[in-house]
Design a protein around this motif. Structure first.
Motif, PDB file in Angstrom:
ATOM      1  N   LEU A 203       0.825  -1.202   0.000  1.00  0.00           N
ATOM      2  CA  LEU A 203       0.000   0.000   0.000  1.00  0.00           C
ATOM      3  C   LEU A 203       0.865   1.259   0.000  1.00  0.00           C
ATOM      4  O   LEU A 203       0.596   2.212  -0.746  1.00  0.00           O
ATOM      5  CB  LEU A 203      -0.927  -0.011   1.220  1.00  0.00           C
ATOM      6  N   MET A 204       1.912   1.261   0.798  1.00  0.00           N
ATOM      7  CA  MET A 204       2.795   2.426   0.884  1.00  0.00           C
ATOM      8  C   MET A 204       3.509   2.654  -0.449  1.00  0.00           C
ATOM      9  O   MET A 204       3.652   3.795  -0.902  1.00  0.00           O
ATOM     10  CB  MET A 204       3.799   2.235   2.016  1.00  0.00           C
ATOM     11  N   VAL A 205       3.941   1.563  -1.073  1.00  0.00           N
ATOM     12  CA  VAL A 205       4.602   1.675  -2.371  1.00  0.00           C
ATOM     13  C   VAL A 205       3.652   2.275  -3.402  1.00  0.00           C
ATOM     14  O   VAL A 205       4.011   3.181  -4.161  1.00  0.00           O
ATOM     15  CB  VAL A 205       5.123   0.300  -2.837  1.00  0.00           C
ATOM     16  N   ASN A 206       2.428   1.762  -3.430  1.00  0.00           N
ATOM     17  CA  ASN A 206       1.446   2.285  -4.392  1.00  0.00           C
ATOM     18  C   ASN A 206       1.142   3.758  -4.147  1.00  0.00           C
ATOM     19  O   ASN A 206       0.985   4.544  -5.089  1.00  0.00           O
ATOM     20  CB  ASN A 206       0.165   1.463  -4.336  1.00  0.00           C
ATOM     21  N   ASN A 207       1.039   4.183  -2.886  1.00  0.00           N
ATOM     22  CA  ASN A 207       0.797   5.586  -2.573  1.00  0.00           C
ATOM     23  C   ASN A 207       1.944   6.472  -3.058  1.00  0.00           C
ATOM     24  O   ASN A 207       1.725   7.562  -3.595  1.00  0.00           O
ATOM     25  CB  ASN A 207       0.597   5.769  -1.065  1.00  0.00           C
ATOM     26  N   LEU A 208       3.172   6.004  -2.856  1.00  0.00           N
ATOM     27  CA  LEU A 208       4.338   6.773  -3.305  1.00  0.00           C
ATOM     28  C   LEU A 208       4.379   6.872  -4.828  1.00  0.00           C
ATOM     29  O   LEU A 208       4.652   7.935  -5.389  1.00  0.00           O
ATOM     30  CB  LEU A 208       5.621   6.129  -2.774  1.00  0.00           C
ATOM     31  N   ARG A 209       4.109   5.766  -5.498  1.00  0.00           N
ATOM     32  CA  ARG A 209       4.099   5.782  -6.962  1.00  0.00           C
ATOM     33  C   ARG A 209       3.017   6.731  -7.489  1.00  0.00           C
ATOM     34  O   ARG A 209       3.253   7.497  -8.428  1.00  0.00           O
ATOM     35  CB  ARG A 209       3.850   4.368  -7.504  1.00  0.00           C
ATOM     36  N   ALA A 210       1.844   6.693  -6.860  1.00  0.00           N
ATOM     37  CA  ALA A 210       0.757   7.564  -7.307  1.00  0.00           C
ATOM     38  C   ALA A 210       1.116   9.036  -7.127  1.00  0.00           C
ATOM     39  O   ALA A 210       0.832   9.873  -7.982  1.00  0.00           O
ATOM     40  CB  ALA A 210      -0.526   7.230  -6.538  1.00  0.00           C
ATOM     41  N   ALA A 211       1.743   9.357  -5.995  1.00  0.00           N
ATOM     42  CA  ALA A 211       2.122  10.745  -5.736  1.00  0.00           C
ATOM     43  C   ALA A 211       3.152  11.234  -6.754  1.00  0.00           C
ATOM     44  O   ALA A 211       3.054  12.353  -7.282  1.00  0.00           O
ATOM     45  CB  ALA A 211       2.672  10.877  -4.318  1.00  0.00           C
ATOM     46  N   LEU A 212       4.137  10.400  -7.042  1.00  0.00           N
ATOM     47  CA  LEU A 212       5.156  10.793  -8.013  1.00  0.00           C
ATOM     48  C   LEU A 212       4.583  10.877  -9.421  1.00  0.00           C
ATOM     49  O   LEU A 212       4.974  11.742 -10.212  1.00  0.00           O
ATOM     50  CB  LEU A 212       6.324   9.798  -7.975  1.00  0.00           C
ATOM     51  N   ALA A 213       3.646   9.997  -9.750  1.00  0.00           N
ATOM     52  CA  ALA A 213       3.027  10.034 -11.078  1.00  0.00           C
ATOM     53  C   ALA A 213       2.242  11.327 -11.282  1.00  0.00           C
ATOM     54  O   ALA A 213       2.233  11.898 -12.373  1.00  0.00           O
ATOM     55  CB  ALA A 213       2.117   8.823 -11.272  1.00  0.00           C
ATOM     56  N   ARG A 214       1.572  11.811 -10.228  1.00  0.00           N
ATOM     57  CA  ARG A 214       0.797  13.053 -10.353  1.00  0.00           C
ATOM     58  C   ARG A 214       1.683  14.256 -10.633  1.00  0.00           C
ATOM     59  O   ARG A 214       1.245  15.245 -11.200  1.00  0.00           O
ATOM     60  CB  ARG A 214       0.000  13.311  -9.071  1.00  0.00           C
ATOM     61  N   ALA A 215       2.937  14.171 -10.242  1.00  0.00           N
ATOM     62  CA  ALA A 215       3.846  15.307 -10.431  1.00  0.00           C
ATOM     63  C   ALA A 215       4.181  15.559 -11.895  1.00  0.00           C
ATOM     64  O   ALA A 215       4.603  16.661 -12.253  1.00  0.00           O
ATOM     65  CB  ALA A 215       5.136  15.078  -9.641  1.00  0.00           C
TER      66      ALA A 215
END
Length: 245
Positions: A203-215
């Motif tokens: 879950l933490m990995v997916n949250n980090l990936r999503a945040a970086l993708a939005r950038a």
């Protein structure tokens, strides 16, 4: 393309004349016409506020409105007050788009601005082709003269592209570059013991990936971010060596 003339009709304060000339210079509008200014001409306060604007130096002085608009073919009158006249009423954006089309067709366009105390006289408005009014609050609609000039000056140039001397943004990072960034980031976080408790790691990995993708990183930003990750990892290793020593 010829730009419209901005005509200040019986302005009172030299400071407003100077500020109008300054903002006209900012937006490449060279034709300032001043009609019967209250405090005479030339005006030292206008010169001070204009901070060297060539628009003020080349301004035309007349003592009647007819002399100021005699060579123009299309006139817009700015006003915040309904005048009870059968006139088209335009926003600054609509009016400046129309004015641009008119100048491109060879017309000579002028914009009238009234004095600070009471605005344009009715006879000036009645002779205009259309009214320009700003979408201001009706219970507080009186704008400073120079501010009104600034709004119209901006709208004249609003459709132009950004200046060429600004560097363009680099290309977006490819998905492959972003995958390398994700892997690098997650790997170093794992080494640092960030993922705790272990069962929450996905879950933490997916949250980090999503945040970086939005950038929506560019190529340059992705390289810079990976460089920052590397620097932090190297710094952590050096700190460990110092503690062990």
């Amino acid at each position: 393309m010829t730009s419209p003339a901005f005509i200040l009709v019986t302005p009172q304060m030299g400071e407003n004349i100077g500020a109008a000339a300054r903002v006209m210079g900012n937006f490449g509008l060279p034709d300032l016409r001043v009609v019967d200014p209250r405090d005479g001409w030339p005006n030292l306060k206008a010169e001070s506020v204009a901070v060297g604007s060539p628009v003020l130096k080349n301004a035309t002085l007349t003592y009647t409105l007819d002399d100021a608009i005699g060579n123009l073919t299309r006139i817009y009158a700015t006003t915040a007050r309904p005048r009870g006249m059968e006139k088209r009423v335009l926003t600054p954006r609509e009016a400046m788009a129309e004015a641009r089309a008119a100048t491109e067709a060879g017309e000579a366009v002028g914009i009238l601005f009234g004095g600070e105390k009471s605005g344009l006289p009715n006879e000036a408005v009645s002779g205009a082709d259309a009214i320009i009014t700003l979408p201001v609050e009706r219970d507080f609609s009186s704008l400073n003269l120079a501010q009104t000039v600034g709004v119209l000056a901006y709208e004249w140039r609003a459709g132009d592209p950004a200046p060429d001397d600004f560097e363009p943004v680099s290309d977006p990072a490819s998905k492959a570059d972003m995958e390398r960034l994700y892997d690098h980031f997650i790997e170093e976080l794992d080494r640092a013991g960030f993922f705790h408790p272990p069962e929450k790691t996905p879950l933490m990995v997916n949250n980090l990936r999503a945040a970086l993708a939005r950038a929506r990183f560019t190529e340059q930003e992705a390289r810079t971010f990976r460089g920052a990750i590397k620097a932090l990892a190297l710094g952590r290793g050096k700190a460990r060596i110092v503690r062990e020593d």
